[in-house]
Design a protein around this motif. Structure first.
Motif, short mmCIF file in Angstrom:
data_model
loop_
_atom_site.label_atom_id
_atom_site.label_comp_id
_atom_site.label_asym_id
_atom_site.label_seq_id
_atom_site.Cartn_x
_atom_site.Cartn_y
_atom_site.Cartn_z
N ARG A 1 99.00 -39.92 3.46
CA ARG A 1 99.93 -38.78 3.53
C ARG A 1 100.48 -38.59 4.94
NH1 ARG A 1 96.54 -34.01 2.83
NH2 ARG A 1 96.21 -34.29 5.06
N GLU A 2 99.61 -38.63 5.94
CA GLU A 2 100.05 -38.39 7.31
C GLU A 2 101.00 -39.48 7.82
OE1 GLU A 2 99.59 -35.50 8.89
OE2 GLU A 2 98.60 -34.89 7.02
N PHE A 3 100.69 -40.72 7.50
CA PHE A 3 101.59 -41.81 7.90
C PHE A 3 102.92 -41.70 7.16
CE2 PHE A 3 97.90 -43.62 9.85
CZ PHE A 3 98.39 -44.46 10.85
N PHE A 4 102.86 -41.43 5.87
CA PHE A 4 104.08 -41.33 5.07
C PHE A 4 104.97 -40.19 5.56
CE2 PHE A 4 106.39 -40.11 1.11
CZ PHE A 4 107.11 -41.28 0.96
N LEU A 5 104.36 -39.04 5.84
CA LEU A 5 105.15 -37.91 6.33
C LEU A 5 105.81 -38.22 7.67
CD1 LEU A 5 102.81 -34.90 5.43
CD2 LEU A 5 105.03 -35.46 4.38
N ALA A 6 105.07 -38.86 8.57
CA ALA A 6 105.63 -39.21 9.88
C ALA A 6 106.80 -40.18 9.74
CB ALA A 6 104.55 -39.81 10.77
N THR B 1 88.20 -45.67 11.77
CA THR B 1 88.50 -45.50 13.20
C THR B 1 89.93 -45.04 13.48
OG1 THR B 1 89.24 -47.78 13.41
CG2 THR B 1 86.88 -47.34 13.79
N LEU B 2 90.76 -45.14 12.47
CA LEU B 2 92.21 -44.89 12.59
C LEU B 2 92.86 -45.80 13.62
CD1 LEU B 2 93.22 -41.22 11.92
CD2 LEU B 2 93.76 -43.28 10.65
N GLU B 3 92.31 -47.00 13.74
CA GLU B 3 92.97 -48.03 14.52
C GLU B 3 93.94 -48.76 13.60
OE1 GLU B 3 89.31 -48.98 17.60
OE2 GLU B 3 89.79 -50.42 16.05
N VAL B 4 95.04 -49.21 14.16
CA VAL B 4 96.07 -49.86 13.36
C VAL B 4 96.35 -51.24 13.94
CG1 VAL B 4 98.43 -49.71 12.48
CG2 VAL B 4 97.10 -47.60 12.84
N MET B 5 96.29 -52.23 13.07
CA MET B 5 96.69 -53.58 13.45
C MET B 5 98.11 -53.76 12.94
SD MET B 5 95.02 -57.36 12.76
CE MET B 5 95.03 -57.24 10.99
N VAL B 6 99.04 -53.96 13.86
CA VAL B 6 100.44 -54.19 13.51
C VAL B 6 100.71 -55.68 13.64
CG1 VAL B 6 102.84 -53.74 14.13
CG2 VAL B 6 101.16 -51.88 14.22
N ILE C 1 103.83 -43.10 16.17
CA ILE C 1 102.94 -42.17 15.47
C ILE C 1 101.73 -41.91 16.34
CG2 ILE C 1 101.52 -41.78 13.42
CD1 ILE C 1 103.51 -43.54 11.87
N ASP C 2 101.49 -40.65 16.63
CA ASP C 2 100.35 -40.22 17.45
C ASP C 2 99.09 -40.24 16.57
OD1 ASP C 2 98.38 -38.83 18.86
OD2 ASP C 2 99.77 -37.28 19.57
N LEU C 3 98.21 -41.18 16.83
CA LEU C 3 97.02 -41.34 16.00
C LEU C 3 96.03 -40.20 16.19
CD1 LEU C 3 96.59 -45.21 16.22
CD2 LEU C 3 97.59 -43.85 14.38
N ASP C 4 96.01 -39.57 17.37
CA ASP C 4 95.15 -38.39 17.56
C ASP C 4 95.63 -37.24 16.68
OD1 ASP C 4 93.32 -39.54 19.30
OD2 ASP C 4 94.54 -39.05 21.07
N ALA C 5 96.93 -37.09 16.52
CA ALA C 5 97.48 -36.06 15.64
C ALA C 5 97.10 -36.35 14.18
CB ALA C 5 98.99 -35.97 15.80
N VAL C 6 97.11 -37.62 13.81
CA VAL C 6 96.69 -37.99 12.45
C VAL C 6 95.21 -37.67 12.27
CG1 VAL C 6 96.39 -39.88 10.83
CG2 VAL C 6 98.47 -39.76 12.20
N ARG C 7 94.39 -38.02 13.26
CA ARG C 7 92.95 -37.72 13.18
C ARG C 7 92.71 -36.22 13.01
NH1 ARG C 7 93.17 -41.66 17.37
NH2 ARG C 7 92.23 -43.61 16.66
N ALA D 1 94.80 -33.99 11.78
CA ALA D 1 95.34 -33.52 10.49
C ALA D 1 94.42 -33.84 9.33
CB ALA D 1 96.72 -34.12 10.25
N ILE D 2 93.75 -35.00 9.38
CA ILE D 2 92.90 -35.37 8.24
C ILE D 2 91.54 -34.68 8.28
CG2 ILE D 2 94.09 -37.56 7.94
CD1 ILE D 2 91.66 -38.96 9.17
N LYS D 3 91.19 -34.08 9.41
CA LYS D 3 89.91 -33.36 9.52
C LYS D 3 90.05 -31.91 9.09
CE LYS D 3 87.82 -36.29 12.93
NZ LYS D 3 87.23 -36.44 14.24
N SER D 4 91.26 -31.39 9.08
CA SER D 4 91.42 -29.97 8.76
C SER D 4 91.45 -29.71 7.27
CB SER D 4 92.71 -29.44 9.39
OG SER D 4 93.81 -30.20 9.00
#
Length: 190
Positions: A48-53, A147-152, A179-185, A187-190
């Motif tokens: 959801r967070e990646f799609f929204l961004a 880990t919310l690490e992304v391999m591109v 995409i700010d991965l800390d912001a994704v982290r 968002a998914i914790k709340s």
């Protein structure tokens, strides 16, 4: 690989796939049907967070984003005899002619994102990565939900060249997407 539950036969085509109505989700790879497990809550939140961004970034731009379930016919045949249909977690298509039939993406998306699940690690990292490379997907992201690490993986001279991101992930295909991965982290914790 728990997502490797097969239908009874092999050598299925997209024409066969269109008539499956057993309520299950499948991907078709080289004529073999692979049942897909339902994604976890964490997987859905990350997706959801990646799609929204990405959707926010694409406003007023010619490319369009889609999320699973959405069929991608990597090697489409006019008579529907193609034997590979995948459902990436997220995909971006910049060539609207690939969407002309209104049912699926016909050909390689510009960007594909797969979000790892326990049941999909080997499929996403090996099998689908190879399919996406051969089909010409310009950029293939693999997101680790733990880990919310992304391999591109960027397609360069017919091969994927990987870059790993931990803080911000950037796209070479969608210039300016960051995409700010800390912001994704957060968002998914709340």
């Amino acid at each position: 690989m728990s997502n490797l539950a097969y239908k009874l036969e092999e050598n299925y085509t997209y024409a066969d796939y269109l008539y499956w109505d057993d309520g299950e989700r499948y991907e078709l790879i080289d004529g073999i049907a692979y049942m897909m497990a339902a994604p976890s809550t964490l997987h859905q939140r990350v997706s959801r967070e990646f799609f929204l961004a990405i959707c926010e970034f694409l406003k007023n731009k010619p490319c369009e984003a889609f999320s699973a379930p959405y069929d991608v016919r990597l090697f489409p045949e006019e008579d529907n005899s193609d034997t590979t249909v995948v459902q990436p977690d997220i995909l971006v298509v910049c060539d609207s002619s690939k969407l002309s039939d209104g049912k699926a993406c016909k050909g390689a998306p510009d960007l594909v994102i797969e979000i790892l699940s326990d049941s999909s690690v080997i499929m996403d990292r090996k099998v689908k990565a190879e399919l996406y490379r051969i089909a010409g997907v310009k950029e293939y992201w693999i997101v680790n939900t733990d880990t919310l690490e992304v391999m591109v993986n960027v397609l360069t001279n017919g091969q994927y060249v990987p870059t790993f991101y931990r803080d911000h992930v950037q796209s070479s295909v969608l210039q300016g997407l960051d995409i700010d991965l800390d912001a994704v982290r957060a968002a998914i914790k709340s």
